[in-house]
Design a protein around this motif. Structure first.
Motif, PDB file in Angstrom:
ATOM      1  N   GLY A  11       0.813  -1.202   0.000  1.00 21.50           N
ATOM      2  CA  GLY A  11       0.000   0.000   0.000  1.00 21.50           C
ATOM      3  C   GLY A  11       0.844   1.248   0.000  1.00 21.50           C
ATOM      4  N   SER A  12       0.174   2.397   0.006  1.00 18.54           N
ATOM      5  CA  SER A  12       0.880   3.668  -0.108  1.00 18.54           C
ATOM      6  C   SER A  12      -0.029   4.801   0.343  1.00 18.54           C
ATOM      7  CB  SER A  12       1.293   3.895  -1.571  1.00 18.54           C
ATOM      8  OG  SER A  12       1.769   5.215  -1.770  1.00 18.54           O
ATOM      9  N   PRO A  13       0.551   5.906   0.792  1.00 15.01           N
ATOM     10  CA  PRO A  13      -0.263   7.102   1.033  1.00 15.01           C
ATOM     11  C   PRO A  13      -0.896   7.571  -0.278  1.00 15.01           C
ATOM     12  CG  PRO A  13       1.940   7.349   1.972  1.00 15.01           C
ATOM     13  CD  PRO A  13       1.969   6.136   1.106  1.00 15.01           C
ATOM     14  N   GLU A  14      -1.983   8.321  -0.171  1.00 19.51           N
ATOM     15  CA  GLU A  14      -2.642   8.865  -1.360  1.00 19.51           C
ATOM     16  C   GLU A  14      -1.765   9.889  -2.061  1.00 19.51           C
ATOM     17  OE1 GLU A  14      -6.000   8.136  -2.709  1.00 19.51           O
ATOM     18  OE2 GLU A  14      -5.264   6.400  -1.594  1.00 19.51           O
ATOM     19  N   ASP A  20      -1.662  12.994   4.347  1.00 18.17           N
ATOM     20  CA  ASP A  20      -1.923  11.668   3.785  1.00 18.17           C
ATOM     21  C   ASP A  20      -0.954  10.623   4.323  1.00 18.17           C
ATOM     22  OD1 ASP A  20      -4.146  12.386   2.330  1.00 18.17           O
ATOM     23  OD2 ASP A  20      -3.040  12.784   0.482  1.00 18.17           O
ATOM     24  N   TYR A  24      -1.888   7.178   6.443  1.00 17.31           N
ATOM     25  CA  TYR A  24      -1.385   5.871   6.017  1.00 17.31           C
ATOM     26  C   TYR A  24      -0.576   5.209   7.129  1.00 17.31           C
ATOM     27  CZ  TYR A  24       1.483   2.443   3.569  1.00 17.31           C
ATOM     28  OH  TYR A  24       2.119   1.288   3.197  1.00 17.31           O
ATOM     29  N   SER A  71       2.203   7.104  -6.665  1.00 19.05           N
ATOM     30  CA  SER A  71       3.114   6.290  -5.865  1.00 19.05           C
ATOM     31  C   SER A  71       3.778   5.226  -6.732  1.00 19.05           C
ATOM     32  CB  SER A  71       2.332   5.608  -4.739  1.00 19.05           C
ATOM     33  OG  SER A  71       3.029   4.493  -4.248  1.00 19.05           O
ATOM     34  N   TYR A  98      -2.920  -1.742   3.051  1.00 16.12           N
ATOM     35  CA  TYR A  98      -3.192  -0.466   3.705  1.00 16.12           C
ATOM     36  C   TYR A  98      -3.480   0.594   2.647  1.00 16.12           C
ATOM     37  CZ  TYR A  98      -0.579  -3.202   7.114  1.00 16.12           C
ATOM     38  OH  TYR A  98      -0.143  -4.223   7.908  1.00 16.12           O
ATOM     39  N   GLY A  99      -4.311   1.554   3.000  1.00 21.05           N
ATOM     40  CA  GLY A  99      -4.645   2.612   2.054  1.00 21.05           C
ATOM     41  C   GLY A  99      -6.028   2.411   1.460  1.00 21.05           C
ATOM     42  N   SER A 100      -6.344   3.206   0.451  1.00 27.20           N
ATOM     43  CA  SER A 100      -7.699   3.237  -0.109  1.00 27.20           C
ATOM     44  C   SER A 100      -8.010   2.058  -1.029  1.00 27.20           C
ATOM     45  CB  SER A 100      -7.916   4.550  -0.867  1.00 27.20           C
ATOM     46  OG  SER A 100      -6.999   4.655  -1.946  1.00 27.20           O
TER      47      SER A 100
END
Length: 338
Positions: A11-14, A20, A24, A71, A98-100
């Motif tokens: 996953g990654s931050p937005e 953001d 995360y 990302s 993780y993340g959206s």
């Protein structure tokens, strides 16, 4: 039953903004399989200390490696998914732990296409509590709560599969280009030593004393350190590396508890001070380049190496969306679907 495939990465931050990144990190570090301490203590540590200090620095690091498309880990994973889809006749979805881009959304995407049997592929070669296990546990919870009629199988850790070692070794060989290096370092993501003991199904084998990883045991099925050392051994053997010309280390430690050693940053420093002038680093715990490979290794690692007298610092890309890697995933999927 209609079959489908779900690829799952970290996953990654937005975005690389502190807001953001904080969101995360909060989700990631509050996972009980990442920071495995009681909830009250974990909450105090993460929300009371880490999220008040770390997001700004982490956001600056993300900004260094962020691509125009977004990302790197997400973009690369999407490219891989597109290539895998061309290799198979079954719907392929992509999710992140993780993340959206949630696992729930990924399963729903497949269910909306009529899928009721899912092949879950955690994109981690080695098993660890904080990677494969947390994906498997969450997926089963989601299945029971939201998708009770869906059957889910998963791909076990593939660190020692001969075809994976072949693809990884070929990629490393291609990127090294036949050049001779003073030293080749295999750097893996670090985990606390207690995770190794918690994952020991025998409850007695793993002593982290240098011998248990090379002593046969059923504990190795879930031993992250053993699996990392095996990847190093098998790839080094495939590449014909001489003993002493390569080694293994672990990066990205957090907190004050003992983590797997030797540490990558200290190893880079030691090698430079010992007179190593050119070195290459391989990061086989990751299949996709991300913050830990693009910033921590390729930028910080290189800077440290130069500070201690090193000259040439080469980082080998992860498998990313390499054609051979996507074809191998397609082969595993088709074998499962038979």
């Amino acid at each position: 039953m209609k079959k489908g495939v779900l690829l799952v990465n970290l996953g990654s931050p937005e975005s690389p903004s502190p807001q953001d990144v904080k969101k995360y990190l909060g989700e990631f570090l509050m996972d009980e399989r990442v920071i495995d301490i009681p909830l009250i203590a974990r909450t105090a540590l993460v929300k009371g200390i880490i999220l008040k200090t770390r997001p700004k620095a982490s956001a600056a690091a993300y900004k260094k490696i962020w691509w125009d498309e977004g990302s790197p880990l997400i973009v690369i994973s999407e490219r891989l998914k597109a290539k895998v889809q061309k290799e198979v006749d079954y719907p392929v979805a992509l999710a992140m732990r993780y993340g959206s881009m949630t696992i729930k959304k990924g399963i729903q995407e497949l269910v909306d296409q009529g899928v009721d049997e899912v092949f879950l592929i955690p994109l981690y070669p080695q098993f660890a509590m904080a990677t494969t296990e947390t994906i498997l546990v969450l997926t089963e919870e989601l299945r029971q709560e939201h998708f009770p009629n869906v059957k889910i199988d998963h791909l076990p850790a593939f660190y020692n599969k001969p075809d994976y070692i072949e693809v990884l070794s070929d990629s490393v060989k291609r990127h090294l280009g036949g050049k001779t290096y003073d030293h080749i370092l295999f750097s893996y993501h670090g985990i606390p030593e207690r995770h190794i003991r918690k994952s020991d199904v025998t409850k007695s084998h793993c002593k982290i004393d240098g011998s248990c990883c090379v002593t046969p045991s059923k504990a190795h099925e879930f031993c992250y350190k053993h699996q990392c050392l095996e990847v190093t051994r098998l790839v080094a053997e495939k590449l014909g590396l001489e003993e002493g010309a390569f080694s293994t280390s672990f990066q990205s430690r957090l907190g004050f508890d003992p983590w797997l050693q030797p540490y990558t940053d200290r190893t880079i420093e030691r090698l430079g001070l010992a007179g190593v002038k050119n070195m290459a680093i391989i990061t086989p715990a990751f299949v996709s380049d991300c913050l830990e490979t693009l910033e921590e290794i390729a930028m910080e690692g290189q800077e440290l190496f130069h500070e201690v007298g090193g000259k040439e610092f080469t980082t080998v890309p992860c498998l990313n969306d390499d054609d051979s890697w996507s074809a191998l995933l397609g082969k595993w999927i088709n074998n499962w679907a038979k």
